[in-house]
Write a protein that holds these residues in place. Structure first.
Motif, PDB file in Angstrom:
ATOM      1  N   PRO A  57       0.820  -1.222   0.000  1.00  0.00           N
ATOM      2  CA  PRO A  57       0.000   0.000   0.000  1.00  0.00           C
ATOM      3  C   PRO A  57       0.854   1.273   0.000  1.00  0.00           C
ATOM      4  CG  PRO A  57       0.076  -0.920   2.188  1.00  0.00           C
ATOM      5  CD  PRO A  57       0.823  -1.886   1.319  1.00  0.00           C
ATOM      6  N   GLN A  58       0.273   2.351  -0.540  1.00  0.00           N
ATOM      7  CA  GLN A  58       0.988   3.630  -0.530  1.00  0.00           C
ATOM      8  C   GLN A  58       0.837   4.326   0.817  1.00  0.00           C
ATOM      9  OE1 GLN A  58       0.202   5.971  -4.170  1.00  0.00           O
ATOM     10  NE2 GLN A  58      -0.284   4.046  -5.161  1.00  0.00           N
ATOM     11  N   VAL A  59      -0.299   4.109   1.488  1.00  0.00           N
ATOM     12  CA  VAL A  59      -0.441   4.569   2.874  1.00  0.00           C
ATOM     13  C   VAL A  59       0.006   3.403   3.739  1.00  0.00           C
ATOM     14  CG1 VAL A  59      -2.030   5.321   4.668  1.00  0.00           C
ATOM     15  CG2 VAL A  59      -2.359   6.104   2.316  1.00  0.00           C
ATOM     16  N   GLU A  60       1.124   3.590   4.431  1.00  0.00           N
ATOM     17  CA  GLU A  60       1.805   2.472   5.085  1.00  0.00           C
ATOM     18  C   GLU A  60       1.911   2.742   6.578  1.00  0.00           C
ATOM     19  OE1 GLU A  60       2.445  -0.553   5.363  1.00  0.00           O
ATOM     20  OE2 GLU A  60       3.627  -0.847   3.526  1.00  0.00           O
ATOM     21  N   SER A  61       1.939   1.687   7.359  1.00  0.00           N
ATOM     22  CA  SER A  61       2.149   1.898   8.803  1.00  0.00           C
ATOM     23  C   SER A  61       3.622   2.254   9.026  1.00  0.00           C
ATOM     24  CB  SER A  61       1.804   0.637   9.582  1.00  0.00           C
ATOM     25  OG  SER A  61       2.843  -0.316   9.449  1.00  0.00           O
ATOM     26  N   ASP A  62       3.899   2.934  10.113  1.00  0.00           N
ATOM     27  CA  ASP A  62       5.298   3.346  10.287  1.00  0.00           C
ATOM     28  C   ASP A  62       6.158   2.149  10.662  1.00  0.00           C
ATOM     29  OD1 ASP A  62       6.097   4.967  13.426  1.00  0.00           O
ATOM     30  OD2 ASP A  62       4.869   3.180  13.074  1.00  0.00           O
ATOM     31  N   GLN A 117      14.063  11.595   9.626  1.00  0.00           N
ATOM     32  CA  GLN A 117      14.005  12.999   9.228  1.00  0.00           C
ATOM     33  C   GLN A 117      14.445  13.157   7.770  1.00  0.00           C
ATOM     34  OE1 GLN A 117      14.656  12.625  12.793  1.00  0.00           O
ATOM     35  NE2 GLN A 117      12.530  13.254  12.634  1.00  0.00           N
ATOM     36  N   GLU A 118      15.486  12.418   7.394  1.00  0.00           N
ATOM     37  CA  GLU A 118      16.006  12.544   6.024  1.00  0.00           C
ATOM     38  C   GLU A 118      14.944  12.207   4.982  1.00  0.00           C
ATOM     39  OE1 GLU A 118      19.484  10.042   5.938  1.00  0.00           O
ATOM     40  OE2 GLU A 118      20.366  11.202   7.585  1.00  0.00           O
ATOM     41  N   HIS A 119      13.991  11.384   5.377  1.00  0.00           N
ATOM     42  CA  HIS A 119      12.986  10.979   4.391  1.00  0.00           C
ATOM     43  C   HIS A 119      11.901  12.018   4.148  1.00  0.00           C
ATOM     44  CE1 HIS A 119      13.605   6.406   3.762  1.00  0.00           C
ATOM     45  NE2 HIS A 119      14.735   7.069   3.759  1.00  0.00           N
ATOM     46  N   ASP A 120      11.914  13.127   4.912  1.00  0.00           N
ATOM     47  CA  ASP A 120      10.917  14.187   4.699  1.00  0.00           C
ATOM     48  C   ASP A 120       9.499  13.620   4.578  1.00  0.00           C
ATOM     49  OD1 ASP A 120      12.833  16.288   4.632  1.00  0.00           O
ATOM     50  OD2 ASP A 120      13.382  15.658   2.606  1.00  0.00           O
ATOM     51  N   THR A 121       9.112  12.900   5.591  1.00  0.00           N
ATOM     52  CA  THR A 121       7.899  12.088   5.540  1.00  0.00           C
ATOM     53  C   THR A 121       6.598  12.897   5.590  1.00  0.00           C
ATOM     54  OG1 THR A 121       9.188  10.496   6.779  1.00  0.00           O
ATOM     55  CG2 THR A 121       6.815  10.070   6.598  1.00  0.00           C
ATOM     56  N   PHE A 122       5.628  12.480   4.799  1.00  0.00           N
ATOM     57  CA  PHE A 122       4.245  12.971   4.932  1.00  0.00           C
ATOM     58  C   PHE A 122       3.514  12.058   5.912  1.00  0.00           C
ATOM     59  CE2 PHE A 122       5.028  14.467   0.505  1.00  0.00           C
ATOM     60  CZ  PHE A 122       4.668  15.796   0.664  1.00  0.00           C
ATOM     61  N   PHE A 123       2.976  12.633   6.985  1.00  0.00           N
ATOM     62  CA  PHE A 123       2.252  11.833   7.974  1.00  0.00           C
ATOM     63  C   PHE A 123       0.749  11.954   7.757  1.00  0.00           C
ATOM     64  CE2 PHE A 123       6.343  12.695   9.886  1.00  0.00           C
ATOM     65  CZ  PHE A 123       6.694  11.452  10.383  1.00  0.00           C
ATOM     66  N   MET A 124       0.030  10.849   7.971  1.00  0.00           N
ATOM     67  CA  MET A 124      -1.423  10.867   7.878  1.00  0.00           C
ATOM     68  C   MET A 124      -1.994  11.449   9.165  1.00  0.00           C
ATOM     69  SD  MET A 124      -1.729   9.614   4.890  1.00  0.00           S
ATOM     70  CE  MET A 124      -3.492   9.343   4.705  1.00  0.00           C
ATOM     71  N   HIS A 125      -3.228  11.922   9.084  1.00  0.00           N
ATOM     72  CA  HIS A 125      -3.897  12.503  10.234  1.00  0.00           C
ATOM     73  C   HIS A 125      -4.384  11.401  11.173  1.00  0.00           C
ATOM     74  CE1 HIS A 125      -6.119  15.539  12.379  1.00  0.00           C
ATOM     75  NE2 HIS A 125      -7.198  14.778  12.324  1.00  0.00           N
ATOM     76  N   ARG A 126      -4.293  11.656  12.464  1.00  0.00           N
ATOM     77  CA  ARG A 126      -4.892  10.750  13.459  1.00  0.00           C
ATOM     78  C   ARG A 126      -5.995  11.508  14.189  1.00  0.00           C
ATOM     79  NH1 ARG A 126      -4.439   5.515  13.273  1.00  0.00           N
ATOM     80  NH2 ARG A 126      -2.369   4.608  13.428  1.00  0.00           N
ATOM     81  N   ALA A 137      -8.156  13.075  17.132  1.00  0.00           N
ATOM     82  CA  ALA A 137      -7.719  13.631  18.419  1.00  0.00           C
ATOM     83  C   ALA A 137      -7.833  12.549  19.487  1.00  0.00           C
ATOM     84  CB  ALA A 137      -8.583  14.839  18.770  1.00  0.00           C
ATOM     85  N   GLY A 138      -6.795  12.413  20.310  1.00  0.00           N
ATOM     86  CA  GLY A 138      -6.837  11.421  21.382  1.00  0.00           C
ATOM     87  C   GLY A 138      -6.284  10.059  20.978  1.00  0.00           C
ATOM     88  N   ASP A 139      -6.106   9.841  19.673  1.00  0.00           N
ATOM     89  CA  ASP A 139      -5.522   8.576  19.193  1.00  0.00           C
ATOM     90  C   ASP A 139      -4.019   8.775  19.118  1.00  0.00           C
ATOM     91  OD1 ASP A 139      -4.603   6.372  17.847  1.00  0.00           O
ATOM     92  OD2 ASP A 139      -6.186   6.391  16.317  1.00  0.00           O
ATOM     93  N   ASP A 140      -3.285   8.183  20.107  1.00  0.00           N
ATOM     94  CA  ASP A 140      -1.860   8.485  20.065  1.00  0.00           C
ATOM     95  C   ASP A 140      -1.004   7.316  19.584  1.00  0.00           C
ATOM     96  OD1 ASP A 140      -2.493   9.059  23.484  1.00  0.00           O
ATOM     97  OD2 ASP A 140      -2.025   7.111  22.584  1.00  0.00           O
ATOM     98  N   ARG A 141      -1.596   6.442  18.772  1.00  0.00           N
ATOM     99  CA  ARG A 141      -0.744   5.481  18.061  1.00  0.00           C
ATOM    100  C   ARG A 141       0.083   6.261  17.044  1.00  0.00           C
ATOM    101  NH1 ARG A 141      -5.131   1.733  15.568  1.00  0.00           N
ATOM    102  NH2 ARG A 141      -6.144   3.766  15.504  1.00  0.00           N
ATOM    103  N   PRO A 142       1.244   5.729  16.652  1.00  0.00           N
ATOM    104  CA  PRO A 142       2.030   6.465  15.642  1.00  0.00           C
ATOM    105  C   PRO A 142       1.224   6.607  14.358  1.00  0.00           C
ATOM    106  CG  PRO A 142       3.077   4.359  16.220  1.00  0.00           C
ATOM    107  CD  PRO A 142       1.857   4.473  17.065  1.00  0.00           C
ATOM    108  N   PRO A 143       1.257   7.787  13.733  1.00  0.00           N
ATOM    109  CA  PRO A 143       0.459   7.965  12.520  1.00  0.00           C
ATOM    110  C   PRO A 143       0.975   7.114  11.367  1.00  0.00           C
ATOM    111  CG  PRO A 143       1.866   9.869  12.900  1.00  0.00           C
ATOM    112  CD  PRO A 143       2.022   8.987  14.099  1.00  0.00           C
ATOM    113  N   HIS A 144       0.068   6.714  10.479  1.00  0.00           N
ATOM    114  CA  HIS A 144       0.506   6.089   9.230  1.00  0.00           C
ATOM    115  C   HIS A 144       1.242   7.143   8.404  1.00  0.00           C
ATOM    116  CE1 HIS A 144      -1.889   2.717  10.372  1.00  0.00           C
ATOM    117  NE2 HIS A 144      -1.796   2.123   9.200  1.00  0.00           N
ATOM    118  N   VAL A 145       1.980   6.687   7.418  1.00  0.00           N
ATOM    119  CA  VAL A 145       2.733   7.617   6.565  1.00  0.00           C
ATOM    120  C   VAL A 145       2.423   7.312   5.102  1.00  0.00           C
ATOM    121  CG1 VAL A 145       4.601   7.767   8.256  1.00  0.00           C
ATOM    122  CG2 VAL A 145       4.755   6.079   6.406  1.00  0.00           C
ATOM    123  N   LEU A 146       2.668   8.301   4.234  1.00  0.00           N
ATOM    124  CA  LEU A 146       2.741   7.978   2.807  1.00  0.00           C
ATOM    125  C   LEU A 146       4.115   7.351   2.639  1.00  0.00           C
ATOM    126  CD1 LEU A 146       1.224  11.163   1.119  1.00  0.00           C
ATOM    127  CD2 LEU A 146       0.166   8.921   1.466  1.00  0.00           C
TER     128      LEU A 146
END
Ligand code: PHE
Length: 359
Positions: free
Chosen positions: A130-135, A152-161, A163-172
């Protein structure tokens, strides 16, 4: 007051008016401020009351009759003008399309088909993720822990989580390397796959766009070495660029998911915006590679004491630019029809090794 003559005159003039301008002239002559009917109306004031009564009624009736005739004629003229336009601007929407306007295959799709044909010939199957991937897949499983600078070097786009959901966000996904993990987890070892697809990083200049394409390569077996990697890449480049020889430069590098690691550059020239590979004094980095890190094998459930192999990640857009002499990467994704017609490929020329890749 005998209005027969004047009535006949104006009704005939209305009927005979050839266009809106002529009709307006008739209206002014009859009902305008200085028109004939208006002038007769003005005489009513001087008439004796008895006479004024009948003459006034007759004049009003005449005025209404001419007015109604003018309106009806105006509508008729408008309808005729519309009919005439519809006849003149007639268009047959059932005509078949013209082949000249047929769509073309985008260079990225063409190159993806070409490299798939080459790697298929070497025994690589195509894997996807998938293009939207778990971290975890994009980073942790690839030996990039949460605080590692590579994140940091990857300049990552993070998906929205929420409010209150503090699992690590998915990424593109920032690279196609997570497909290594998915493919090994599903298929185990030995395995030989490529994974072409879209990847995303926050980056934009003549050679970087926020979305671009990579192809991942992965070969795991009992005794795969860097020598196999080097041969595979050289063989690929010769076949892909359809030239007798290409020159690759392996530079020692570092990726958390390979050990040892190498970046590979290809020799090319840029003469007046025309790119040529295999000659010249410039080098373009086209891929990162190395021997898959034991921790990566373990994360995907493959026993690193039994299996080893190489992986690489190559920029599809980069090699498309080089092969087809396209100077600016950004134009790839602007959907400019002139560009697509110029650099696009016929949908009927499917690249295969026996028939030729690009003709
Ligand atoms: N994933 C790396 C990148 O995007 C490329 C790479 C793939 C390097 C596989 C080594 C092995 O830069």
């Amino acid at each position: 007051m005998d209005l027969t003559e004047i009535r006949g005159k104006y009704l005939a003039a209305v009927a005979g008016a050839a266009g809106e301008a002529a009709l307006e002239e008739v209206r002014v002559a009859a009902l305008g401020k200085k028109g004939e009917v208006s002038a007769l109306m003005a005489t009513l004031g001087k008439m004796p009351p008895e006479e004024r009564k009948t003459a006034g009624a007759d004049l009003n009736a005449l005025k209404d009759e001419i007015d109604a005739a003018l309106r009806a004629k105006k509508t008729a003229l408008g309808d005729a003008a519309l009919d005439e336009r519809l006849r003149a601007e007639w268009l047959d929407v059932t005509l078949p399309g013209r082949p000249r306007r047929a769509g073309t295959v985008h260079p990225v799709s063409q190159v993806t088909d070409e490299l798939t044909a080459i790697f298929a010939d070497m025994g690589f199957a195509v894997a996807e993720g998938p293009q939207v991937e778990s971290d975890w897949y994009n980073f942790d499983a690839l030996n990039i822990p949460p605080e590692h600078p590579a994140r940091q070097e990857h300049d990552t786009f993070f998906m929205h989580r929420a409010a209150g959901d503090d699992r690590p966000p998915h990424v593109l996904r920032t690279h196609t390397s997570p497909v290594q993990i998915r493919a090994m987890t599903e298929q185990g070892a030995p395995i030989r796959v490529i994974a072409p697809g879209r990847v995303y990083r926050m980056d934009m200049d003549q050679t970087h766009t926020p979305m671009f394409h990579q192809v991942e390569g992965l070969a795991i077996d009992r005794d795969i070495s860097m020598a196999n990697l080097k041969w595979t890449l050289e063989e690929f480049c010769r076949a892909f660029f359809e030239v007798p020889s290409v020159e690759l430069r392996f530079r020692a590098s570092h990726f958390p998911f390979t050990e040892p690691s190498a970046e590979v550059d290809i020799r090319y020239s840029n003469v007046g915006g025309q790119l040529r590979i295999g000659e010249g004094d410039k080098w373009m980095e086209i891929l990162g590679s190395g021997m898959v890190h034991p921790k990566v094998l373990a994360a995907a459930g493959v026993d690193p004491t039994q299996w080893q192999g190489f992986a690489f990640g190559m920029g599809i857009d980069r090699i498309a630019m080089l092969k087809y002499g396209i100077p600016d990467l950004r134009a790839f994704f602007e959907s400019d029809l002139r560009w697509l017609r110029n650099y696009g490929f016929s949908a009927l020329d499917v690249p295969t090794l026996p028939a030729g890749l690009s003709r």
